[in-house]
Design an enzyme around this catalytic site. Structure first.
Site, PDB file in Angstrom:
ATOM      1  N   GLU A  59      -5.342   1.150   7.488  1.00 15.81           N
ATOM      2  CA  GLU A  59      -4.121  -0.352   7.201  1.00 15.81           C
ATOM      3  C   GLU A  59      -3.684  -0.668   8.040  1.00 15.81           C
ATOM      4  O   GLU A  59      -3.920  -1.848   8.827  1.00 15.81           O
ATOM      5  CB  GLU A  59      -3.604  -0.143   6.121  1.00 15.81           C
TER       6      GLU A  59
ATOM      7  N   HIS B 221      -3.566   5.153  10.055  1.00 17.80           N
ATOM      8  CA  HIS B 221      -4.226   4.723   8.919  1.00 17.80           C
ATOM      9  C   HIS B 221      -4.823   3.648   9.340  1.00 17.80           C
ATOM     10  O   HIS B 221      -4.823   2.548   9.755  1.00 17.80           O
ATOM     11  CB  HIS B 221      -2.892   5.053   8.126  1.00 17.80           C
TER      12      HIS B 221
ATOM     13  N   CYS C  70       2.389   2.340   5.178  1.00 17.49           N
ATOM     14  CA  CYS C  70       1.744   1.769   5.839  1.00 17.49           C
ATOM     15  C   CYS C  70       1.815   0.148   4.061  1.00 17.49           C
ATOM     16  O   CYS C  70       1.730  -1.057   4.696  1.00 17.49           O
ATOM     17  CB  CYS C  70       0.088   1.973   5.125  1.00 17.49           C
TER      18      CYS C  70
ATOM     19  N   CYS D 189      -0.435   4.233   1.476  1.00 16.61           N
ATOM     20  CA  CYS D 189       1.144   5.073   1.461  1.00 16.61           C
ATOM     21  C   CYS D 189       2.434   4.862   1.495  1.00 16.61           C
ATOM     22  O   CYS D 189       2.138   2.951   1.768  1.00 16.61           O
ATOM     23  CB  CYS D 189       1.399   6.330   2.615  1.00 16.61           C
TER      24      CYS D 189
END
EC number: 3.5.4.33
Length: 153
Positions: A54, A52, A86, A83
């Site tokens: 992040e 992801h 993260c 999420c």
């Protein structure tokens, strides 16, 4: 600190992710009012569910710092509310601030779906700022998924 400036930088990374066929999310880590690291969603291309935006920004920053932890001087600008994976990584990194654009009512963990920071999952204090360039960040995601649904019909 100019939140809109840095969020627009994250948005440019989301556009780049979209050009790769990735879910358009971008992130920049800022230290002392300068971009220190950046990331964009790369899960599809890399076959890595943890890639992801992040996480990619954190990985790059930790490698650059030569340390698995950052510090309170870091702020993360991300186009979509983090999420749980993260957010957990961000908590462990010890950054001081998370600024996000669009809320995520399905998997957001800073108030979109639930608020993990209010659940006592962290003994670290992280400042949260939300809805920066919200419409811009929301629209790129909606357009991406609308086009994807059309393609699969």
């Amino acid at each position: 600190m100019n939140h809109h400036f840095f969020m627009k930088k994250a948005y440019k990374l989301a556009e780049y992710a979209r050009s790769l066929g990735e879910v358009p999310v971008g992130a920049v880590l800022v230290e002392n009012n300068e971009i220190f690291s950046e990331g964009w969603n790369f899960s599809i291309s890399s076959n890595d569910c943890t890639a992801h935006a992040e996480i990619m920004a954190l990985r790059n920053a930790c490698l650059k710092k030569n340390n698995y932890r950052l510090n309170k001087n870091f702020s993360l600008y991300v186009t979509l509310e983090p999420c749980s994976m993260c957010l957990g990584a961000l908590i462990h990194s010890r950054i001081g601030k998370i600024i996000y654009g669009a809320s995520d009512p399905k998997t957001g963990t800073l108030g979109g779906k639930l608020n993990l920071l209010n659940e006592g999952v962290s003994n670290t204090k992280i400042e949260i700022i939300h809805n920066i360039e919200q419409e811009l960040c929301k629209n790129i995601l909606q357009d991406f998924f609308r086009a994807r649904r059309k393609k699969t019909k």
